[in-house]
Design a protein around this motif. Structure first.
Motif, PDB file in Angstrom:
ATOM      1  N   ARG A 333       0.839  -1.204   0.000  1.00 32.32           N
ATOM      2  CA  ARG A 333       0.000   0.000   0.000  1.00 32.32           C
ATOM      3  C   ARG A 333       0.873   1.253   0.000  1.00 32.32           C
ATOM      4  O   ARG A 333       1.719   1.447   0.857  1.00 32.32           O
ATOM      5  N   ILE A 334       0.637   2.107  -0.966  1.00 33.49           N
ATOM      6  CA  ILE A 334       1.432   3.316  -1.113  1.00 33.49           C
ATOM      7  C   ILE A 334       0.747   4.470  -0.382  1.00 33.49           C
ATOM      8  O   ILE A 334      -0.485   4.548  -0.321  1.00 33.49           O
ATOM      9  N   VAL A 335       1.537   5.346   0.201  1.00 34.45           N
ATOM     10  CA  VAL A 335       1.050   6.603   0.757  1.00 34.45           C
ATOM     11  C   VAL A 335       1.848   7.712   0.096  1.00 34.45           C
ATOM     12  O   VAL A 335       3.074   7.764   0.218  1.00 34.45           O
ATOM     13  N   PHE A 336       1.140   8.588  -0.605  1.00 31.19           N
ATOM     14  CA  PHE A 336       1.813   9.691  -1.281  1.00 31.19           C
ATOM     15  C   PHE A 336       2.096  10.793  -0.264  1.00 31.19           C
ATOM     16  O   PHE A 336       1.181  11.440   0.247  1.00 31.19           O
ATOM     17  N   LYS A 337       3.371  10.977   0.012  1.00 35.28           N
ATOM     18  CA  LYS A 337       3.818  12.072   0.875  1.00 35.28           C
ATOM     19  C   LYS A 337       4.373  13.128  -0.072  1.00 35.28           C
ATOM     20  O   LYS A 337       5.574  13.271  -0.237  1.00 35.28           O
ATOM     21  N   GLY A 338       3.431  13.825  -0.702  1.00 35.02           N
ATOM     22  CA  GLY A 338       3.760  14.535  -1.917  1.00 35.02           C
ATOM     23  C   GLY A 338       3.658  16.036  -1.853  1.00 35.02           C
ATOM     24  O   GLY A 338       3.177  16.633  -0.890  1.00 35.02           O
ATOM     25  N   THR A 339       4.116  16.630  -2.938  1.00 32.76           N
ATOM     26  CA  THR A 339       3.977  18.059  -3.174  1.00 32.76           C
ATOM     27  C   THR A 339       3.648  18.274  -4.638  1.00 32.76           C
ATOM     28  O   THR A 339       4.040  17.487  -5.500  1.00 32.76           O
ATOM     29  N   ASN A 340       2.904  19.328  -4.901  1.00 30.29           N
ATOM     30  CA  ASN A 340       2.773  19.813  -6.263  1.00 30.29           C
ATOM     31  C   ASN A 340       3.998  20.654  -6.587  1.00 30.29           C
ATOM     32  O   ASN A 340       4.627  21.225  -5.700  1.00 30.29           O
ATOM     33  N   ARG A 341       4.313  20.740  -7.865  1.00 28.59           N
ATOM     34  CA  ARG A 341       5.491  21.524  -8.248  1.00 28.59           C
ATOM     35  C   ARG A 341       5.286  22.192  -9.592  1.00 28.59           C
ATOM     36  O   ARG A 341       5.146  21.547 -10.611  1.00 28.59           O
ATOM     37  N   HIS A 342       5.233  23.525  -9.556  1.00 30.52           N
ATOM     38  CA  HIS A 342       5.365  24.288 -10.787  1.00 30.52           C
ATOM     39  C   HIS A 342       6.839  24.354 -11.151  1.00 30.52           C
ATOM     40  O   HIS A 342       7.710  24.430 -10.279  1.00 30.52           O
ATOM     41  N   GLU A 343       7.122  24.344 -12.435  1.00 28.19           N
ATOM     42  CA  GLU A 343       8.469  24.662 -12.891  1.00 28.19           C
ATOM     43  C   GLU A 343       8.627  26.171 -12.786  1.00 28.19           C
ATOM     44  O   GLU A 343       7.976  26.922 -13.519  1.00 28.19           O
ATOM     45  N   PHE A 344       9.490  26.617 -11.864  1.00 28.92           N
ATOM     46  CA  PHE A 344       9.621  28.070 -11.741  1.00 28.92           C
ATOM     47  C   PHE A 344      10.925  28.449 -11.064  1.00 28.92           C
ATOM     48  O   PHE A 344      11.343  27.824 -10.085  1.00 28.92           O
ATOM     49  N   SER A 345      11.534  29.484 -11.593  1.00 31.11           N
ATOM     50  CA  SER A 345      12.704  30.121 -10.995  1.00 31.11           C
ATOM     51  C   SER A 345      12.427  31.613 -10.917  1.00 31.11           C
ATOM     52  O   SER A 345      11.844  32.198 -11.846  1.00 31.11           O
ATOM     53  N   CYS A 346      12.854  32.241  -9.814  1.00 25.93           N
ATOM     54  CA  CYS A 346      12.625  33.682  -9.671  1.00 25.93           C
ATOM     55  C   CYS A 346      13.431  34.478 -10.688  1.00 25.93           C
ATOM     56  O   CYS A 346      13.138  35.651 -10.928  1.00 25.93           O
ATOM     57  N   HIS A 347      14.428  33.856 -11.291  1.00 33.16           N
ATOM     58  CA  HIS A 347      15.268  34.553 -12.270  1.00 33.16           C
ATOM     59  C   HIS A 347      14.905  34.213 -13.710  1.00 33.16           C
ATOM     60  O   HIS A 347      15.020  35.071 -14.593  1.00 33.16           O
ATOM     61  N   ARG A 373       3.567  15.915  -8.078  1.00 29.51           N
ATOM     62  CA  ARG A 373       2.592  16.071  -9.170  1.00 29.51           C
ATOM     63  C   ARG A 373       3.062  17.232 -10.037  1.00 29.51           C
ATOM     64  O   ARG A 373       3.348  18.317  -9.537  1.00 29.51           O
ATOM     65  N   THR A 374       3.157  17.006 -11.335  1.00 28.85           N
ATOM     66  CA  THR A 374       3.699  18.027 -12.231  1.00 28.85           C
ATOM     67  C   THR A 374       2.604  19.034 -12.574  1.00 28.85           C
ATOM     68  O   THR A 374       2.114  19.084 -13.691  1.00 28.85           O
ATOM     69  N   SER A 375       2.281  19.831 -11.606  1.00 30.10           N
ATOM     70  CA  SER A 375       1.184  20.794 -11.777  1.00 30.10           C
ATOM     71  C   SER A 375       1.602  21.943 -12.702  1.00 30.10           C
ATOM     72  O   SER A 375       2.584  22.602 -12.441  1.00 30.10           O
ATOM     73  N   HIS A 376       0.829  22.189 -13.727  1.00 23.45           N
ATOM     74  CA  HIS A 376      -0.273  21.393 -14.275  1.00 23.45           C
ATOM     75  C   HIS A 376       0.007  21.186 -15.753  1.00 23.45           C
ATOM     76  O   HIS A 376      -0.773  21.555 -16.612  1.00 23.45           O
ATOM     77  N   TYR A 377       1.152  20.560 -16.013  1.00 22.09           N
ATOM     78  CA  TYR A 377       1.607  20.369 -17.387  1.00 22.09           C
ATOM     79  C   TYR A 377       2.813  19.439 -17.345  1.00 22.09           C
ATOM     80  O   TYR A 377       3.487  19.323 -16.314  1.00 22.09           O
TER      81      TYR A 377
END
Length: 1012
Positions: A333-347, A373-377
């Protein structure tokens, strides 16, 4: 060109094993400086710039890959739900693109095809262009593409010539497909991912799909290979051979004999598909815990067995399935200890560098995150390769969000809903799903496909689901949007919710009807000072098997670094700072890490809540603890068990590695620690598990889990120590203006008009800059603002500052003087507040606060006392939780200990200034100058501490940290309690009831203040 797997031809097996696609002779990067012209509308663009005779020598240059908005053109625009053109063209309806303002970027560069590519087909690959573009080579139109986040490839062979070739690209900021790309992010444009040429032999492995199917025992595997071979010769090629060999991590062959398939190729771009398999005995399995990888090298040979090309792919043997209503990875049984992630850099915005990605994935692993999760693309291909290598479970999400085209609680599909069930959009969204699948299908880290985000429902989602399941039965499909339109429930294999409250999770778990596995694709909205109550969710994931985890929103603050015009530094900008409308302000600041990729205190809480080893007390008097291993595949003996005992914050005993824990995955083990004898003081036991060896993401000795316990006998001894405090002679003098209490080397003065302690001098030095006052307000957080806390609770904001003295009395005793001030607080219904100061002969002042709220008042932001010192008192030391900030509902990840630092260092740079820097469970603290003089605070037994350079009201008054003025003070708040920060969401959710200071009871607390 048809979508296909990420690949690059190599000239030898050795090169393919290395897998460095950028080093391949068959690849030529076109990244770099291009000529560029900008137009604000399509009608203003240079129409014929692509022609061979058009001279662009006087054009400016622009970097590729990059967004043009970050290079001086146009403006970035941050919106969450709204389409960016809503205010300028409110009448616009899908599928039409904006015309009043729709910038166009014209790009030009030249290239020369390498000589050793002569006679071979040549292709161009655009890995990401936002949002639509045309391509010309040597004046000829090659093609058009849209779909920002998957590759667009074109066959350039018919258009090329010897020597220099002219490449022209025309990019539109918005197109019809922009209705499908309404993600919660910065709206930017341009060629923002890699551009390169590549060549292949005239017979070429165009595509391939590797599947690993484990048997029912999850032991042995069948390696399946599907491939498409293309012939670019104008004549029939005849017999070709596809040969595949599997290599282990040391590049040693695994298969006794390579997998060999012989086929015949027809003429002129004819294709042939092959389908073959081989059994692999007990391969090492891939999981996020144990990301074991092999390398599959596929070679194509001609009829004379001469090597034409090789390609390679990393392979992970794993099985992901839904069985008996639960998602399982390799049977567990898997438990997703996850985060969403936008591809983003302040620069660089979404034009991420490799190092940005490596930083991200290492931090995720260091802080116990196991899923993303590769939010949203779809992300850059290298991100998935890193997830394969480092070990993260991935939900790969299609480039689809249409949040601005529908409304919550709507009862029917309407024409504006995109894509809905509208057949006009079907081919488009199926192409997006297919492009994601074809490119990413060979990554073992990807275990779930997602159809997109917040796009409501409709038949088109069911069609996308069916396309993916038919093409790839080894993965399941996710789509949260069906919660808004249950007629589309067949579009998802899991029940997925956003920001559901804990009681909703419990209700689902207790619903005994057949049900899908449950995940929170977004939860614990990490905006500003947030993630309070995260532990409530993770405890539910442990308690109910059907609740299989979630993905925090989100990973990194989306803020853009802006240099100041005067050359003096810069700051992180958010929505509205570029003159754009509409915008959504700092709602882009939702990250577990800050925009510069530094760690926020929220991530420390995540690490603790996500840890895979739980330690509980069994019999602390005899040193017995219980260790529960929540890992799926990793034995606890992989880590070193460390434990230590500190007394009143000072380390007494430390033990490293003499005891071992061996709990297997899913098992619990009791261990007895030989604890030392404690004579006096508060003894704190800390149990830790640390890595034994260095890995790709951690040094040896990295802590993966910890727990702390207060040893039971120590509590009584700590109380006994307090009773030993002594006092000296004290006297009080009353004048018309003040009551002054003094002793051998101190004096304390109380203003008779306000009843406040206005002066406290020790050895002639004044320690107070302003009067001590009751305080019931904190600088509102983003979550507070979202639930209207600052409006609902406004009655408490100035209650302490505008208090009215009702009675002031004092009583002199031989060893102490008691001064009591009773106040009326001007809350909506009047509240009562009493502050009692007991001044002892040794200069210690016990401060006792009692608050009796009036009838019908809202919750209280905090209950405590505020005092102001000069800024020279900038040294902070405390015995309490730390070193990071902590709050009533977010204190799991910090440890009880002795800490020190500068007052200025306690400020946490949330994107918008707000409450920060709090310390929970403080026993004692001091705020001093460099020479050690200052104030010491002692709890009875504990208090909350906040020491910053700014008052709550100053923090609220400034919307950027760089706008805060230079401070000449240190503001100290000693609180009974501050309400929790909350974090279920940031647009209405309050902290959980157990973390609120309700105004339906009397609050009392005390602490002691003494000069040093």
């Amino acid at each position: 060109m048809k979508a296909h797997a990420t690949l690059m031809p190599f000239d030898s097996v050795e090169e393919a094993l290395k897998g460095d696609r950028e080093a391949s002779r068959s690849r030529l990067s076109l990244n770099g400086m291009w000529k560029f012209a900008f137009a604000e509308t399509p009608s203003q663009r240079i129409v014929n710039f692509y022609e061979e005779g058009y001279n662009t020598s006087d054009w400016a240059e622009i970097k590729v890959p990059a967004h043009w908005q970050l290079q001086g053109y146009d403006y970035p625009q941050y919106t969450n739900i709204r389409y960016p053109w809503e205010e300028s063209e409110p009448e616009l309806m899908p599928p039409f693109a904006p015309t009043k303002y729709n910038p166009v970027g014209s790009y030009v560069r030249s290239f020369t095809v390498p000589e050793d590519w002569a006679g071979q087909p040549v292709f161009i690959s655009f890995q990401g262009v936002e949002s639509a573009f045309y391509v010309w080579v040597n004046g000829d139109l090659v093609g058009y593409s849209e779909d920002t986040f998957t590759p667009a490839e074109f066959d350039l062979t018919p258009y090329l010539r010897a020597g220099e070739n002219k490449l022209a690209v025309e990019v539109y900021r918005w197109c019809d497909a922009s209705w499908l790309e309404d993600q919660d992010f910065w709206r930017m444009s341009g060629i923002f991912r890699d551009v390169y040429l590549y060549t292949t032999p005239k017979a070429h492995i165009y595509d391939f799909f590797v599947l690993t199917e484990l048997d029912d025992a999850y032991r042995d595997a069948e390696l399946k290979l599907k491939a498409t071979i293309t012939n670019y010769w104008e004549t029939q090629l005849g017999t070709v051979t596809v040969e595949a060999q599997l290599y282990d991590s040391e590049h040693k062959p695994v298969l006794a004999q390579p997998l060999v398939v012989t086929t015949t190729l027809g003429a002129n771009e004819a294709e042939v598909d092959i389908d073959a398999s081989v059994l692999v005995a007990n391969p090492l399995k891939w999981s996020a815990e144990e990301p074991n990888l092999y390398t599959l090298v596929i070679s194509l040979k001609d009829h004379e067995q001469q090597l034409l090309e090789t390609i390679s792919s990393r392979v992970g043997f794993r099985k992901f399935e839904i069985k008996d209503g639960l998602m399982l990875i390799n049977g567990q049984r898997i438990v997703f200890k996850g985060t969403n992630r936008h591809e983003f850099s302040c620069h660089t915005g979404r034009a991420l560098e490799l190092q940005d990605m490596i930083t991200d994935i290492k931090l995720m692993k260091l802080y116990n995150i196991n899923a993303v999760r590769t939010s949203h693309y779809p992300n850059q291909p290298v991100w998935y390769e890193l997830c394969n290598e480092y070990g993260l479970y991935v939900i790969d999400e299609a480039n689809l969000e249409t949040h601005g085209s529908w409304q919550y609680d709507q009862l029917e599909l309407v024409p504006k809903n995109v894509p809905g069930s509208n057949p006009a959009w079907t081919a488009n969204v199926l192409d997006r799903a297919n492009s994601m699948f074809q490119r990413d299908k060979n990554h073992p880290s990807i275990i779930i496909w997602s159809l997109g985000n917040e796009s409501f429902g409709g038949d088109n989602f069911v069609k996308m689901h069916d396309l993916l399941r038919d093409a790839d039965p080894s993965r399941i499909v996710h789509y949260e949007g069906v919660t808004m339109w249950r007629d589309s429930a067949a579009a998802t294999d899991v029940e997925s919710f956003m920001y559901a409250k804990p009681h909703k999770l419990v209700e689902y778990a207790h619903d005994f009807r057949p049900k899908k596995p449950y995940i929170l694709c977004e939860y614990s909205h990490a905006m500003g000072n947030s993630c309070g109550g995260l532990h409530i969710y993770t405890e539910l994931f442990d308690k109910y098997p059907v609740l299989q985890g979630g993905f925090i929103w989100d990973w990194v603050d989306q803020a853009i670094w802006v240099n100041h015009e005067d050359g003096n530094g810069g700051h992180l900008a958010y929505g509205g700072e570029f003159g754009e409308q509409p915008h959504d302000g700092n709602f882009c600041g939702n990250g577990l890490i800050f925009a510069d990729r530094s760690v926020s205190p929220k991530l420390v809480e995540v690490k603790k809540c996500y840890q895979n080893i739980d330690v509980t007390a069994v019999d602390l008097a005899n040193g017995v603890i219980s260790i529960r291993n929540k890992s799926l595949f990793t034995n606890v003996d992989r880590y070193t068990l460390q434990w230590s005992v500190a007394v009143d914050g000072v380390l007494l005993n430390e033990n490293t590695g003499s005891l071992s824990a061996t709990a297997a995955p899913g098992e619990t083990q009791e261990v007895t620690l030989p604890l030392p004898t404690i004579n006096e003081g508060e003894a704190v036991l800390t149990v830790s598990f640390v890595t034994q060896e260095a890995s790709a993401w951690a040094e040896a000795g990295h802590e993966v889990a910890f727990e702390q316990f207060i040893l039971p006998a120590a509590e009584q001894k700590a109380a006994a120590v307090k009773r030993k405090e002594s006092s000296g002679a004290v006297q009080a003098v009353e004048t018309a203006a003040a009551i002054t209490v003094s002793g051998a080397d101190f004096s304390a003065s109380f203003d008779k008009v306000t009843g406040s302690l206005v002066s406290y001098q020790v050895r002639g030095a004044e320690l107070l800059k302003e009067a001590v006052t009751p305080n019931f307000w904190r600088a509102y957080t983003d979550n507070d603002r979202g639930n209207k806390h600052h409006e609902r609770c406004a009655t408490w904001r100035s209650a302490g500052e505008e208090k009215v003295l009702r009675e002031l009395s004092w009583d002199s005793l031989p060893d102490r003087v008691i001064v009591q001030a009773s106040y009326l607080l001007p809350t909506t219904s009047a509240s009562q507040c009493t502050v009692t100061y007991t001044v002892s002969g040794n200069g210690a002042i016990e401060v006792a606060l009692q608050l009796a709220p009036g009838e019908g008042l809202p919750e209280i932001p905090e209950v405590g006392m505020l005092l102001v010192m000069d800024s020279s008192y900038d040294q902070l030391e405390w015995y309490g939780k730390g070193p990071e900030e902590s709050y009533w509902d977010r204190q799991s990840g910090v440890k009880l200990g002795l800490y020190k630092g500068k007052v200025q260092e306690q400020f946490v740079p949330y994107l918008r200034p707000q409450e920060c820097g709090n310390k929970m469970a403080v026993r004692r603290a001091s705020v001093t100058a460099a020479n050690g003089a200052g104030l010491q605070f002692t709890g009875a037994p504990t208090f909350e501490l906040n020491a910053l350079s700014y008052s709550p009201f100053e923090l609220e008054a400034h919307d950027h940290a760089h706008l805060l003025p230079a401070s000449d003070k240190t503001v100290v708040r000693i609180n009974y309690r501050q309400m929790g920060v909350g974090g279920d969401d940031s647009w209405g959710a309050m902290p959980h009831p157990q973390y609120l200071l309700q105004a339906n009871r009397t609050y009392s607390f005390s602490f002691t203040i003494q000069g040093k």
